[in-house]
Design an enzyme around this catalytic site. Structure first.
Site, PDB file in Angstrom:
ATOM      1  N   LEU A  17      26.370   6.189 -34.221  1.00 50.46           N
ATOM      2  CA  LEU A  17      27.182   5.331 -33.358  1.00 50.46           C
ATOM      3  C   LEU A  17      27.211   3.901 -33.871  1.00 50.46           C
ATOM      4  O   LEU A  17      28.250   3.236 -33.835  1.00 50.46           O
ATOM      5  CB  LEU A  17      26.635   5.346 -31.929  1.00 50.46           C
ATOM      6  N   SER A 149      22.872   7.105 -22.058  1.00 53.01           N
ATOM      7  CA  SER A 149      23.174   8.518 -22.304  1.00 53.01           C
ATOM      8  C   SER A 149      23.447   9.150 -20.959  1.00 53.01           C
ATOM      9  O   SER A 149      22.938   8.686 -19.930  1.00 53.01           O
ATOM     10  CB  SER A 149      21.987   9.221 -22.973  1.00 53.01           C
ATOM     11  N   TYR A 162      13.138  10.758 -22.803  1.00 49.46           N
ATOM     12  CA  TYR A 162      14.450  10.242 -23.201  1.00 49.46           C
ATOM     13  C   TYR A 162      15.248   9.780 -21.989  1.00 49.46           C
ATOM     14  O   TYR A 162      15.828   8.690 -21.978  1.00 49.46           O
ATOM     15  CB  TYR A 162      15.207  11.331 -23.961  1.00 49.46           C
ATOM     16  N   THR A 197      26.695  13.212 -33.978  1.00 48.93           N
ATOM     17  CA  THR A 197      25.897  12.320 -34.815  1.00 48.93           C
ATOM     18  C   THR A 197      25.104  13.165 -35.814  1.00 48.93           C
ATOM     19  O   THR A 197      25.117  14.403 -35.746  1.00 48.93           O
ATOM     20  CB  THR A 197      24.936  11.503 -33.944  1.00 48.93           C
TER      21      THR A 197
END
Length: 256
Positions: A17, A149, A162, A197
């Site tokens: 990104l 996210s 995360y 990604t």
């Protein structure tokens, strides 16, 4: 912000990104400071972009290293007005796993340090530099775009570290925007879904197709360029502030 003839900082700017955002900003005329740990990729990208970019090897959790990267940006021949935070890491582990073993503490701390503390470290130092510039239209001095996210909202099994780190980024967006309103710096956050990604690129094609098939529309993985275009749109749209924008093709993740 109407002009991209400014200096910019992009953390995690050498890949994924961040690389797409670095390229998009440079293409619009910005002078970009690439902030990343990967010297090989960072130097290669800066060399490719020529006078539009410099690379500063930086650990986003280190105050002095981020200060040096911001100094590189403020030392350019135009004011620092853009910071995009893309640096981040992932970790997958259940809170209690097989054999009733507890989640390891060190990777939880590391994930929060890089993703959340690192984002805030860049945000605070870049915003302080922006605050010292002359204001533009509507008193604007700059804009910070963070990366969260959809795991911040739909964290799956094994994503506790995360999701916590990305949820923290969502949580700081509005108060940071309110804090920085007095100096004319906007703060927004993008919460991407499944983006193609290098991490997803390592999966077999069958697995990638299955992930894409679960996205309502469009039925494809997101692309780094999708993120970069949204980041630049936020920069241009001076009335967007304090907002987290999901970029996920209407995906809502199941527990696993």
């Amino acid at each position: 912000m109407q002009s991209f003839d400014v200096a910019a900082v992009v953390s995690g700017g050498a890949s994924g990104l961040g690389e797409a955002t670095t390229r998009a900003l440079a293409a619009r005329g910005a002078a970009v400071t690439i902030v990343d740990l990967n010297e090989e990729r960072g130097n290669a990208l800066a060399a490719e972009l020529g006078g539009h970019a410099t690379f500063v090897r930086t650990d986003v959790t280190d105050e002095s290293q981020v200060a040096a990267a911001v100094a590189d940006a403020t030392g350019k021949d135009r004011p620092l007005r853009i910071a995009v935070n893309c640096a981040g890491i992932g970790w997958a582990q259940r809170t209690v796993g097989k054999g009733n073993t507890a989640h390891d503490l060190d990777p939880f701390l590391r994930t929060v340090m890089v993703n959340l503390v690192g984002t805030f470290n860049v945000l605070r130092l870049a915003a302080a530099a922006m605050a010292a510039t002359e204001p533009e239209e509507d008193g604007e001095r700059g804009v910070v775009v963070n990366t969260a996210s959809i795991a911040a909202f739909d964290g799956q099994i094994g994503q506790v570290a995360y999701a916590a780190s990305k949820g923290g980024i969502v949580g700081l967006t509005l108060p940071a925007a309110r804090d920085l309103s007095s100096v004319g710096v906007r703060v927004c956050t993008i919460a991407p879904g499944l983006v193609d990604t290098p991490l997803l690129g390592s999966l077999p094609e069958e697995a990638r197709a299955a992930l894409a098939g679960g996205i309502p529309f469009p039925k494809r993985l997101g692309r780094p360029d999708d993120f970069a275009r949204l980041a630049l749109a936020i920069v241009e749209h001076g009335y967007l502030n304090g907002e987290t924008i999901r970029m996920d093709g209407a995906l809502r993740m199941a527990p696993r």
